[in-house]
Design a protein around this motif. Structure first.
Motif, short mmCIF file in Angstrom:
data_model
loop_
_atom_site.label_atom_id
_atom_site.label_comp_id
_atom_site.label_asym_id
_atom_site.label_seq_id
_atom_site.Cartn_x
_atom_site.Cartn_y
_atom_site.Cartn_z
N SER A 338 0.84 -1.06 0.30
CA SER A 338 -0.16 0.26 -0.13
C SER A 338 0.77 1.40 0.02
N LEU A 339 0.21 2.40 -0.01
CA LEU A 339 0.76 3.68 -0.45
C LEU A 339 2.02 3.93 0.98
N VAL A 340 1.02 3.74 2.14
CA VAL A 340 1.70 4.34 3.00
C VAL A 340 3.17 2.46 3.94
N SER A 341 2.90 1.95 3.71
CA SER A 341 4.04 0.23 3.46
C SER A 341 5.02 0.36 2.22
N SER A 342 6.48 0.50 3.04
CA SER A 342 7.54 0.66 2.63
C SER A 342 7.86 -0.12 1.10
N ARG A 343 8.83 0.87 0.44
CA ARG A 343 9.34 0.65 -0.37
C ARG A 343 10.00 -0.23 -1.49
N MET A 344 10.58 -1.11 -0.48
CA MET A 344 11.72 -2.10 0.31
C MET A 344 11.03 -3.79 -0.50
N LEU A 345 9.73 -3.76 -0.92
CA LEU A 345 9.12 -5.09 -1.51
C LEU A 345 9.11 -4.78 -3.40
N ARG A 355 6.23 -8.45 -11.04
CA ARG A 355 5.50 -7.03 -11.00
C ARG A 355 5.16 -6.16 -9.60
N HIS A 356 5.19 -5.66 -9.59
CA HIS A 356 4.70 -4.98 -7.92
C HIS A 356 4.00 -3.63 -8.46
N VAL A 357 2.86 -3.54 -7.69
CA VAL A 357 1.85 -3.02 -7.63
C VAL A 357 1.17 -1.57 -6.45
N GLU A 358 1.68 -0.63 -6.67
CA GLU A 358 0.91 0.46 -5.42
C GLU A 358 -0.12 0.59 -5.16
N THR A 471 10.12 17.65 -0.89
CA THR A 471 8.99 18.28 -2.09
C THR A 471 8.18 17.29 -2.22
N VAL A 472 7.13 18.33 -2.66
CA VAL A 472 5.00 17.77 -1.92
C VAL A 472 4.59 17.16 -3.22
N THR A 473 3.90 16.29 -2.02
CA THR A 473 3.21 15.50 -4.12
C THR A 473 0.69 15.71 -3.51
N ASP A 474 0.79 16.36 -3.39
CA ASP A 474 -0.63 15.72 -3.15
C ASP A 474 -1.78 15.50 -3.51
N LEU A 475 -1.61 14.13 -3.09
CA LEU A 475 -2.20 13.13 -3.97
C LEU A 475 -4.18 13.50 -3.34
N GLN A 476 -5.04 14.43 -3.62
CA GLN A 476 -6.22 14.98 -3.05
C GLN A 476 -6.32 15.20 -5.07
N SER A 477 -4.97 15.87 -5.59
CA SER A 477 -5.33 16.28 -6.60
C SER A 477 -4.83 15.36 -8.00
N ALA A 478 -4.35 14.26 -7.56
CA ALA A 478 -3.85 13.33 -8.39
C ALA A 478 -4.54 13.47 -9.18
N VAL A 479 -4.61 12.05 -10.17
CA VAL A 479 -5.69 12.02 -11.38
C VAL A 479 -4.71 10.24 -11.03
N GLY A 480 -6.35 9.53 -11.29
CA GLY A 480 -5.40 7.69 -11.25
C GLY A 480 -5.79 7.06 -10.13
N PRO A 481 -5.68 5.66 -10.23
CA PRO A 481 -5.46 5.37 -8.99
C PRO A 481 -5.54 5.40 -7.87
N LEU A 482 -4.53 6.29 -7.76
CA LEU A 482 -3.84 6.88 -6.04
C LEU A 482 -4.18 7.75 -5.62
N SER A 483 -5.87 8.56 -6.34
CA SER A 483 -5.85 9.51 -5.84
C SER A 483 -6.84 9.67 -4.56
N THR A 484 -6.08 10.09 -3.58
CA THR A 484 -6.89 9.96 -1.80
C THR A 484 -5.98 11.52 -1.13
#
Length: 546
Positions: A338-345, A355-358, A471-484
């Motif tokens: 998930s988005l809040v989990s580590s990137r090591m997987l 293939r890895h999917v977040e 660097t700031v990324t606001d996922l509320q304005s993101a387009v796609g499956p990770l918009s949250t």
């Protein structure tokens, strides 16, 4: 009519049609402010279904809410042309669960569905399994997982045992708003069943093993429903040297030996770690009360400790991928975090050629990681909150029991080679760098407070954290499956990087910051871990002030 008069009319009508005399009487004793809170809005579906305090009124878990919610679920199913099909209903051992599950089953029966009401309190994964493998169109589990004993909840599965996602949850909520008065909803008698489904689940959970032999295991179900089931699965898988925390083995809705029945909380796992040390165990396992989450404990030179959900996720992900055939099969294999989990997987997957999917937070999303990937198959998914899906073909949700079997199997495999789970973590750090993770929770009083905190962070995010530009990324304005509703803060240099994800919790009144530090140069693990821990500590202190 004033707002207060309108509320009073709604309250009087609710009380007049409450089928439970106790909750009707409870409302009659409430003060004006308390009534306003209970009737401000109904319970809504969050990350893992409905959850709320056991109390009267639409903003609580009670018989009236369960009846109206079940009527709404039945309506949505019938609107899809699924009238008359099979539905599974289960429950944990929390206060009210027996009555709520029976009521739900009886409403489904009265609406023309063929209902399988589990004969006893069961882990949540068994309901997900029964829906998927029994061809049912839906399943309901009455549970609040690891919430306090004053809570309960209502989890819904559709479509091959997947937890529901939008727009289904919103459709159910709209139907709830139009549901009849609770005492006017028909109910038909239902006979409990489900023994065969439970046995098939146990046998399937045991089959995640790859090795032979055994290790010594210490287990606690934390007063939940997983005790007998995890023992059966472990024995069926060939593990005979299993020791249990007797004081926490029997289901008890008051969770008397722990402040919070959550294996992520240090106090909750003291007993199983003590038992593991006393019996000389190789591995410790703690399940949450509905047994869909699994925490793993290991011996260290300084005593026993629990692995984080991320650490367990790395180990299980790497172990599962090591069993997959290289080449085309591996290329079609999906692992997810998930988005809040580590990137090591993600790094582990790249190394293996998978293939890895977040995904967004929650197994309702993780379980669907391969849905839009033709010819690909999900093999493993996890998130940092000790949730692991190790057999997606069997259960498309987190499953603490099968995860426990696989973790013990990995311990056997490593022991055969003269290694431990800590050795395996060291190996992963050498291959992929040191990853250090932490979470900071800020308790809030209301959804409005959470919105205010997130708004402040968006309007004035930090420019610098721990000496690094942000660097700031606001996922509320993101387009796609990770918009949250989440804000991601990243920074670092070539060798050391960090990532902080800030979001409101979907199951608890909290705003959480999920922090990860990565030190790529891991030739000297001790030095790299000290560097990572120092940076992690600085970021945690910053997160506490947002």
């Amino acid at each position: 009519m004033t707002a207060r008069q309108g509320t009073s009319t709604i309250v009087r009508e609710w009380i007049a049609h409450d089928p439970d005399p106790k909750t009707a009487a409870e409302l009659l004793e409430c003060t004006g402010a308390d009534l306003d809170d209970r009737f401000a809005h109904p319970l809504t579906f969050g990350t893992a279904g409905l959850r709320g305090p056991l109390r009267a009124g639409p903003n609580g878990m009670n018989l009236a809410v369960v009846l109206r919610t079940t009527w709404a679920v039945a309506k949505v199913l019938k609107d899809r042309g699924l009238h008359g099909r099979d539905v599974v209903v289960g429950r944990d051992a929390r206060h009210g669960s027996d009555d709520f599950a029976l009521a739900a089953a009886e409403v489904f029966a009265a609406q023309g569905f063929s209902v399988k009401l589990m004969f006893t309190a069961v882990p949540t994964p068994i309901v997900a399994f029964a829906v998927r493998h029994g061809g049912a169109v839906a399943g309901v589990q009455i549970t609040a997982s690891h919430n306090p004993p004053t809570d309960n909840g209502y989890k819904v599965y559709f479509d091959d045992g997947f937890p529901i996602v939008p727009p289904v949850d919103r459709e159910i909520e709209r139907a709830m708003a139009d549901a009849p008065h609770a005492d006017e909803i028909p109910r038909n008698a239902v006979t409990p069943s489900g023994v065969d489904e439970v046995q098939r689940y146990i046998e399937r959970a045991a089959q995640v093993r790859h090795t032979h032999g055994s290790v010594r295991i210490a287990v606690t179900p934390l007063h939940g429903v997983g005790g007998e089931f995890v023992l059966d699965a472990l024995v069926c898988a060939g593990f005979s040297d299993v020791h249990v925390v007797d004081s926490q083995f029997a289901p008890d809705p008051d969770f008397p030996t722990v402040a919070v029945p959550n294996p992520e909380e240090p106090g909750a796992v003291e007993a199983v770690l003590t038992l593991a040390a006393d019996v000389g165990a190789d591995i410790a396992v703690a399940l949450d009360p509905d047994a869909d989450r699994c925490a793993v404990g290991v011996p260290t030179p300084n005593g026993w400790r629990m692995l984080s959900g991320d650490e367990t996720g790395w180990l299980l992900g790497d172990y599962i991928l090591s069993q997959v055939e290289p080449g085309d099969v591996m290329a079609a294999t999906v692992v997810a975090s998930s988005l809040v989990s580590s990137r090591m997987l993600a790094a582990i997957a790249r190394e293996h050629g998978a293939r890895h999917v977040e995904t967004l937070t929650g197994f309702k999303w993780l379980s669907r990681a391969d849905v839009d990937l033709p010819s690909c198959t999900l093999t493993y998914a996890y998130e940092e909150a000790i949730g692991h899906c190790v057999d997606p073909a069997s259960v498309r949700d987190k499953d603490g029991i099968s995860a426990a079997v696989l973790a013990c199997d990995l311990a056997v495999e490593l022991k055969h080679r003269g290694f431990t789970l800590l050795d395996a973590l060291d190996d992963l750090a050498r291959r992929h760098g040191v990853h250090a993770t932490a979470a900071v929770s800020r308790k809030i009083a209301s959804a409005e407070e959470a919105e205010a905190m997130m708004r402040r962070l968006r309007e004035a995010p930090p420019d610098v954290l721990a000496g690094f530009e942000v660097t700031v990324t606001d996922l509320q304005s993101a387009v796609g499956p990770l918009s949250t509703d989440a804000v991601v803060l990243t920074g670092g240099d070539g060798e050391t990087t960090f990532r902080v994800v800030v979001r409101p919790s979907g199951t608890e009144p909290k705003v959480k910051s999920y922090i990860e530090v990565h030190c790529g140069d891991a030739d000297d693990l001790s030095e790299a871990r000290i560097r990572a821990a120092t940076l992690l500590g600085e970021l945690e202190e910053n997160a506490k002030r947002w």
